[in-house]
Design a protein around this motif. Sequence first.
Motif, mmCIF file in Angstrom:
data_model
loop_
_atom_site.group_PDB
_atom_site.id
_atom_site.type_symbol
_atom_site.label_atom_id
_atom_site.label_comp_id
_atom_site.label_asym_id
_atom_site.label_seq_id
_atom_site.Cartn_x
_atom_site.Cartn_y
_atom_site.Cartn_z
ATOM 1 N N ARG A 243 0.844 -1.203 0.000
ATOM 2 C CA ARG A 243 0.000 0.000 0.000
ATOM 3 C C ARG A 243 0.881 1.256 0.000
ATOM 4 N NH1 ARG A 243 -3.296 2.444 4.789
ATOM 5 N NH2 ARG A 243 -4.475 4.028 3.685
ATOM 6 N N SER A 244 1.943 1.206 0.822
ATOM 7 C CA SER A 244 2.853 2.345 0.876
ATOM 8 C C SER A 244 3.536 2.557 -0.471
ATOM 9 C CB SER A 244 3.892 2.123 1.979
ATOM 10 O OG SER A 244 4.857 3.131 1.964
ATOM 11 N N TRP B 70 2.372 1.653 -3.376
ATOM 12 C CA TRP B 70 1.335 2.098 -4.315
ATOM 13 C C TRP B 70 1.028 3.593 -4.154
ATOM 14 C CZ3 TRP B 70 -0.605 0.444 -8.638
ATOM 15 C CH2 TRP B 70 -1.770 1.056 -9.144
ATOM 16 N N THR B 71 0.944 4.049 -2.891
ATOM 17 C CA THR B 71 0.675 5.478 -2.693
ATOM 18 C C THR B 71 1.849 6.324 -3.173
ATOM 19 O OG1 THR B 71 1.419 5.320 -0.405
ATOM 20 C CG2 THR B 71 -0.943 5.178 -0.793
#
Length: 100
Positions: A89-90, A92-93
Amino acid sequence: MSDIEKASAEAVEAARQSDQLALMLAAVQTAKESQPAPCQHHQAQQQGAAGKWVAIGIGGSFLAVSLAVSMVAFAIGAVALTVCLVVLRSVWTDFADRKG
């Protein structure tokens, strides 16, 4: 008191004690003979039942240990998956922020 008199007194005491011992042994033997003998059929059946319960206990113990080990493995896998998702997620952000 001379040595012979001492030895004689000790011999008389030993003879008296051996008579008492023989009397006690006879009483114990009489008590054993007066008790009824246990039935061998029931005794063998009870030993089999005890062996069965011991086997069940050992099997249950192995089952509990294997269940505990599998739960620990499941928990480690869940933590690893959570960490992987947080890292992805990190990433991807960061990727989305640089693109936009």
